[in-house]
Design an enzyme around this catalytic site. Structure first.
Site: not given
Ligand code: HAX
Length: 434
Positions: A233, A263, A309, A318, A373
């Site tokens: 964002s 996000h 994250h 948080r 979250d």
């Molecule tokens: N559950 C399952 N798999 C997960 C995971 C979770 N909570 N967190 C990471 N992974 C997976 C990723 O999907 C990724 O898989 P692929 O390689 O197959 O695509 C792998 O682990 C490596 O990811 P990473 O390096 O640990 O994390 P990224 O930087 O790629 O992604 C995310 C960060 C926040 C998007 C990820 O941890 C996620 O999808 N979490 C769940 C959704 C979430 O809580 N989002 C909110 C984040 C905070 C925020 O921005 N709030 O607004």
């Protein structure tokens, strides 16, 4: 002239001098490199932009203008915005001035209500919020002054003007979105003299006999305010703003990014997952039951929302702060208890699942710990805000403070239009041959 404006007038020449000095004396210093994996991987870890409002340290979490979040938990959002912009916590008089300033600017024009009432009943609350912000673009003072021909030195003045107008109206609009979208009855007006957070709580119209929902809203709005510059964002808002699109265009664009499930939308997904777990097991699940459900979720190809994250490698402060609020105000609430129990179980599950992924030749999960979250939804649910789809709107009202303060800073120092270089895989192959 407001104290905030006066303070920025003092600070901005210093910011400009610092920027000029940095470029003159350190302009050729290398900040970062970018590997092929990073170019394919969302530029994770590539240092290529400046953000002065806040910093996210992998092992500490959010630091606002040098102050770790948990050291400044008690700030009200008016103080947060002042801190983001200036680096100072305002004195009481300045805080009260900002409360009054928001009040003066808080009127939401009627055409916004006409638009919101005309939207389809199943519109997502984020679509309604973003549409309202975009529709107000016609009132941008920045755009009007730009059309008249202002100097670059003045950009920040009108960016700030738009920022204050947007922030002042956001609680009313966001509360209106809630009441319209969920048929909660008529709109509730702004209460003069009441602060930004308490006004938002009040205009939502939920019962709050002892004022603790207003306290939660102040905390919520403070905690979600900013998360440095590279998140989807903030980065989107920054990029759009760098084309000198005005703050209405820029913030609305940034919030469209916040509406993605990886996000800001994660907070709606997150409580949904917690409630599903409770429904499946008929109440507060045991740790073994949570473990079973978490593995089912992961093995079906879904993420566990609220965990992991892109930057953080520890429990998000948080989350810790919200957990402290919950333990103090609603320790016996079953949803809160479930969230707390999920926290005891899911990091271990993610660690084990990450090992399974690695064995199967996939990426490890970099962070097993809860993000913001994971905890906020249970608190909102307790106070009767049970419509999960709405949660990202609350996040948006808060995050607008960060996006707007970053915009003011960028316009003040004259940050250039964003234009990183992209390359194709042909280029990588050719370079690899060399
Ligand atoms: N559950 C399952 N798999 C997960 C995971 C979770 N909570 N967190 C990471 N992974 C997976 C990723 O999907 C990724 O898989 P692929 O390689 O197959 O695509 C792998 O682990 C490596 O990811 P990473 O390096 O640990 O994390 P990224 O930087 O790629 O992604 C995310 C960060 C926040 C998007 C990820 O941890 C996620 O999808 N979490 C769940 C959704 C979430 O809580 N989002 C909110 C984040 C905070 C925020 O921005 N709030 O607004």
């Amino acid at each position: 002239m407001s104290k905030l404006f006066e303070r920025l007038q003092e600070l901005i020449p210093q910011w400009r001098a610092e920027r000029a000095e940095m470029i003159k004396n350190h302009g050729s210093m290398v900040l970062s490199e970018c590997t092929v994996a990073q170019a394919y991987g969302g530029m994770r870890g590539v240092k290529g932009m400046i953000c002065e409002t806040s910093l996210v340290e992998p092992d500490k979490g959010l630091i606002i203008q040098g102050r770790p979040l948990l050291d400044i938990m008690d700030l009200w959002p008016e103080e947060t915005f002042y801190l983001l912009l200036t680096g100072d916590i305002p004195d009481e008089e300045t805080k009260q001035e900002l409360i009054a300033e928001y009040g003066r600017r808080s009127h939401v024009p009627d055409y916004i209500w006409d638009i919101l009432y005309a939207m389809p009943e199943d519109s997502h609350p984020m679509t309604m919020l973003d549409t309202a912000i975009l529709a107000m673009q016609r009132e941008s003072v920045f755009a009007a002054q730009y059309a008249k021909g202002m100097t670059k030195d003045q950009y920040w003045i009108y960016t700030l003007e738009d920022a204050l107008n947007i922030l002042a109206r956001l609680p009313g609009i966001a509360a209106g979105v809630y009441r319209i979208r969920y048929n909660k009855g008529g709109l509730i007006p702004w209460t003069p003299g009441l602060d930004w957070g308490a006004n938002y709580a009040n205009m939502l119209g939920l019962p709050d006999p002892n004022g603790s929902f207003a306290d939660l809203m102040r905390l919520y709005l403070h905690f979600h305010c900013d998360h440095e510059g590279g998140n989807v964002s903030a980065n989107t808002c920054h990029t759009v703003g760098s084309a000198l699109s005005d703050p209405y265009y820029s913030v609305s664009a940034g919030l469209n990014g916040l509406a993605g499930p990886l996000h800001g939308l994660a907070n709606q997904e997150c409580l949904g997952w917690v409630i599903e777990t409770m429904e499946k097991f008929g109440g507060v699940p045991t740790e073994d039951q949570i473990r079973e459900y978490a593995f089912d979720t992961l093995r079906s190809g879904k993420v566990i929302p609220g965990y992991g994250h892109a930057v953080l490698r520890v429990t998000d402060p948080r989350f810790t702060g919200f957990n402290m609020f919950g333990k103090k105000n609603l320790p016996e609430d079953p949803v809160f208890k479930t969230v707390d129990r999920v926290f005891n179980v899911v990091p271990k599950v993610l660690e084990e699942f990450s090992d399974e992924r690695v064995k199967a030749g996939k990426n490890p999960i970099a962070n097993f710990w809860p993000n913001v979250d994971a905890g906020s939804g249970a608190l909102l649910y307790h106070y009767g805000l049970t419509e999960f789809q709405y949660y990202t709107v609350l996040f948006s009202v808060s995050r607008s403070m960060g996006m707007l303060s970053q915009l003011v800073w960028n316009r003040a120092v004259g940050t250039a239009i964003t234009r990183p270089k992209s390359i194709g895989s042909k280029f990588i192959r050719e370079q690899a041959k060399k």
